[in-house]
Motif scaffolding. Sequence first.
Motif, PDB file in Angstrom:
ATOM      1  N   PHE A 106      17.190  -1.462  10.507  1.00 21.34           N
ATOM      2  CA  PHE A 106      17.738  -2.315  11.220  1.00 21.34           C
ATOM      3  C   PHE A 106      17.872  -2.151  12.681  1.00 21.34           C
ATOM      4  O   PHE A 106      17.800  -3.359  13.293  1.00 21.34           O
ATOM      5  CB  PHE A 106      19.270  -2.396  10.376  1.00 21.34           C
ATOM      6  CG  PHE A 106      19.281  -3.000   9.046  1.00 21.34           C
ATOM      7  CD1 PHE A 106      18.338  -3.570   8.455  1.00 21.34           C
ATOM      8  CD2 PHE A 106      20.629  -2.830   8.252  1.00 21.34           C
ATOM      9  CE1 PHE A 106      18.515  -3.916   7.378  1.00 21.34           C
ATOM     10  CE2 PHE A 106      20.831  -3.216   7.138  1.00 21.34           C
ATOM     11  CZ  PHE A 106      19.508  -3.750   6.440  1.00 21.34           C
ATOM     12  N   ALA A 107      17.931  -0.842  12.865  1.00 19.29           N
ATOM     13  CA  ALA A 107      18.102  -0.547  14.470  1.00 19.29           C
ATOM     14  C   ALA A 107      16.877  -0.948  15.234  1.00 19.29           C
ATOM     15  O   ALA A 107      16.984  -1.500  16.233  1.00 19.29           O
ATOM     16  CB  ALA A 107      18.550   0.901  14.512  1.00 19.29           C
ATOM     17  N   ALA A 108      15.649  -0.737  14.660  1.00 25.31           N
ATOM     18  CA  ALA A 108      14.469  -0.972  14.970  1.00 25.31           C
ATOM     19  C   ALA A 108      14.273  -2.566  15.084  1.00 25.31           C
ATOM     20  O   ALA A 108      13.673  -3.046  16.250  1.00 25.31           O
ATOM     21  CB  ALA A 108      13.101  -0.708  14.443  1.00 25.31           C
ATOM     22  N   GLU A 109      14.807  -3.414  14.275  1.00 22.96           N
ATOM     23  CA  GLU A 109      14.604  -4.694  14.166  1.00 22.96           C
ATOM     24  C   GLU A 109      15.642  -5.341  15.181  1.00 22.96           C
ATOM     25  O   GLU A 109      15.135  -6.404  15.835  1.00 22.96           O
ATOM     26  CB  GLU A 109      14.864  -5.463  13.043  1.00 22.96           C
ATOM     27  CG  GLU A 109      13.610  -5.116  11.892  1.00 22.96           C
ATOM     28  CD  GLU A 109      14.035  -5.646  10.543  1.00 22.96           C
ATOM     29  OE1 GLU A 109      15.068  -6.275  10.121  1.00 22.96           O
ATOM     30  OE2 GLU A 109      12.998  -5.370   9.529  1.00 22.96           O
ATOM     31  N   ALA A 110      16.686  -4.862  15.420  1.00 21.63           N
ATOM     32  CA  ALA A 110      17.664  -5.215  16.314  1.00 21.63           C
ATOM     33  C   ALA A 110      17.119  -5.097  17.538  1.00 21.63           C
ATOM     34  O   ALA A 110      17.211  -6.173  18.552  1.00 21.63           O
ATOM     35  CB  ALA A 110      19.010  -4.432  16.363  1.00 21.63           C
ATOM     36  N   LYS A 111      16.430  -4.089  18.013  1.00 20.58           N
ATOM     37  CA  LYS A 111      15.936  -4.042  19.137  1.00 20.58           C
ATOM     38  C   LYS A 111      14.814  -4.539  19.641  1.00 20.58           C
ATOM     39  O   LYS A 111      14.505  -5.195  20.706  1.00 20.58           O
ATOM     40  CB  LYS A 111      15.331  -2.156  19.298  1.00 20.58           C
ATOM     41  CG  LYS A 111      16.593  -1.156  19.437  1.00 20.58           C
ATOM     42  CD  LYS A 111      15.978   0.248  19.630  1.00 20.58           C
ATOM     43  CE  LYS A 111      17.070   1.151  19.339  1.00 20.58           C
ATOM     44  NZ  LYS A 111      16.610   2.747  19.307  1.00 20.58           N
ATOM     45  N   ALA A 112      14.047  -4.984  18.629  1.00 24.13           N
ATOM     46  CA  ALA A 112      12.889  -5.737  18.592  1.00 24.13           C
ATOM     47  C   ALA A 112      13.406  -7.391  18.954  1.00 24.13           C
ATOM     48  O   ALA A 112      12.743  -8.060  19.915  1.00 24.13           O
ATOM     49  CB  ALA A 112      12.046  -5.930  17.367  1.00 24.13           C
ATOM     50  N   ASP A 113      14.497  -7.545  18.433  1.00 19.78           N
ATOM     51  CA  ASP A 113      15.007  -8.932  18.516  1.00 19.78           C
ATOM     52  C   ASP A 113      15.663  -9.091  20.114  1.00 19.78           C
ATOM     53  O   ASP A 113      15.564 -10.244  20.592  1.00 19.78           O
ATOM     54  CB  ASP A 113      16.387  -9.047  17.773  1.00 19.78           C
ATOM     55  CG  ASP A 113      15.989  -9.520  16.209  1.00 19.78           C
ATOM     56  OD1 ASP A 113      14.734  -9.860  15.949  1.00 19.78           O
ATOM     57  OD2 ASP A 113      16.832  -9.251  15.404  1.00 19.78           O
ATOM     58  N   GLU A 114      15.826  -7.973  20.824  1.00 22.37           N
ATOM     59  CA  GLU A 114      16.095  -8.282  22.136  1.00 22.37           C
ATOM     60  C   GLU A 114      15.122  -8.778  22.952  1.00 22.37           C
ATOM     61  O   GLU A 114      15.204  -9.033  24.058  1.00 22.37           O
ATOM     62  CB  GLU A 114      16.641  -7.089  22.765  1.00 22.37           C
ATOM     63  CG  GLU A 114      17.976  -6.494  22.212  1.00 22.37           C
ATOM     64  CD  GLU A 114      18.614  -5.318  23.046  1.00 22.37           C
ATOM     65  OE1 GLU A 114      19.589  -5.741  23.616  1.00 22.37           O
ATOM     66  OE2 GLU A 114      18.449  -4.182  22.725  1.00 22.37           O
ATOM     67  N   THR A 138      24.472  -4.536  20.647  1.00 20.47           N
ATOM     68  CA  THR A 138      25.498  -3.862  19.974  1.00 20.47           C
ATOM     69  C   THR A 138      25.052  -3.520  18.541  1.00 20.47           C
ATOM     70  O   THR A 138      25.629  -2.519  17.933  1.00 20.47           O
ATOM     71  CB  THR A 138      26.767  -4.995  19.824  1.00 20.47           C
ATOM     72  OG1 THR A 138      27.377  -5.089  21.174  1.00 20.47           O
ATOM     73  CG2 THR A 138      28.158  -4.063  19.214  1.00 20.47           C
ATOM     74  N   ALA A 139      24.469  -4.540  17.777  1.00 20.73           N
ATOM     75  CA  ALA A 139      23.898  -4.191  16.566  1.00 20.73           C
ATOM     76  C   ALA A 139      23.057  -2.825  16.422  1.00 20.73           C
ATOM     77  O   ALA A 139      23.132  -2.138  15.612  1.00 20.73           O
ATOM     78  CB  ALA A 139      23.403  -5.143  16.128  1.00 20.73           C
TER      79      ALA A 139
END
Length: 237
Positions: A106-114, A138-139
Amino acid sequence: MDLSQSNTAKNLEAAFGGESMANRKYLFFAEVTRKLGMSELSKLFKETANQETEHAFAHFRLLHPELVVDDPAKLSEEEKKAIAARCLELAIEGETYEYTTMYPGFAAEAKADEDSDAVAEFDTQTAESKEHATMFHTAAKNFGLLTHIEQHHAQQYTEALGALDGKAAFPRSASEDPAMQKWICRQCSMIYDPTVGDPDSGIAPGTPFAEIPDDWHCPICGAKKSMFVVFQEAIAA
């Protein structure tokens, strides 16, 4: 006959997840409406949340009949220990998945979403893109913090499982240097690491817990600084 892979078993898992989510969601709504002074509505949400819990328990009993306890008095100590061990095994399995797979992913995908269009649009200073960028950031941060929390939970359950077999708990200690001591939130188990700090809250890396302002709050659950205690880490064998 193994029913673990049947459609009904999968549906029971989905139903358990749905009812469990409803329980926590309604409790959240109850807290929101309580703060708004709507006591009757808050009470309704709490009552419904309790009902959803019973629904979830019913599904889980069907999924795990080995954990159903009808008459504890009829169980031997070994049978009781086996049931408790199974509970801990399932807990360890879930927490381990969360800290090794779920939250890191989830953390990796949230960073990618940025890097998504929403963040690219941040250059235009639109309110929506700024809101999206903040949410993604934040996520990613929270997923990273939760990874360590779930690892801590898994270790606790592993110790409890060993205790059922008479194994001693892992020796633990905190850093003797106050500046390097980690602190853990008693409400959600978020661990404050002074080497990391809490940059999003203005706490720079290298900041000892004692030097954090008293009005600082846990970035996960919002608990006050006073809710934190020194974290005793397991000593490697």
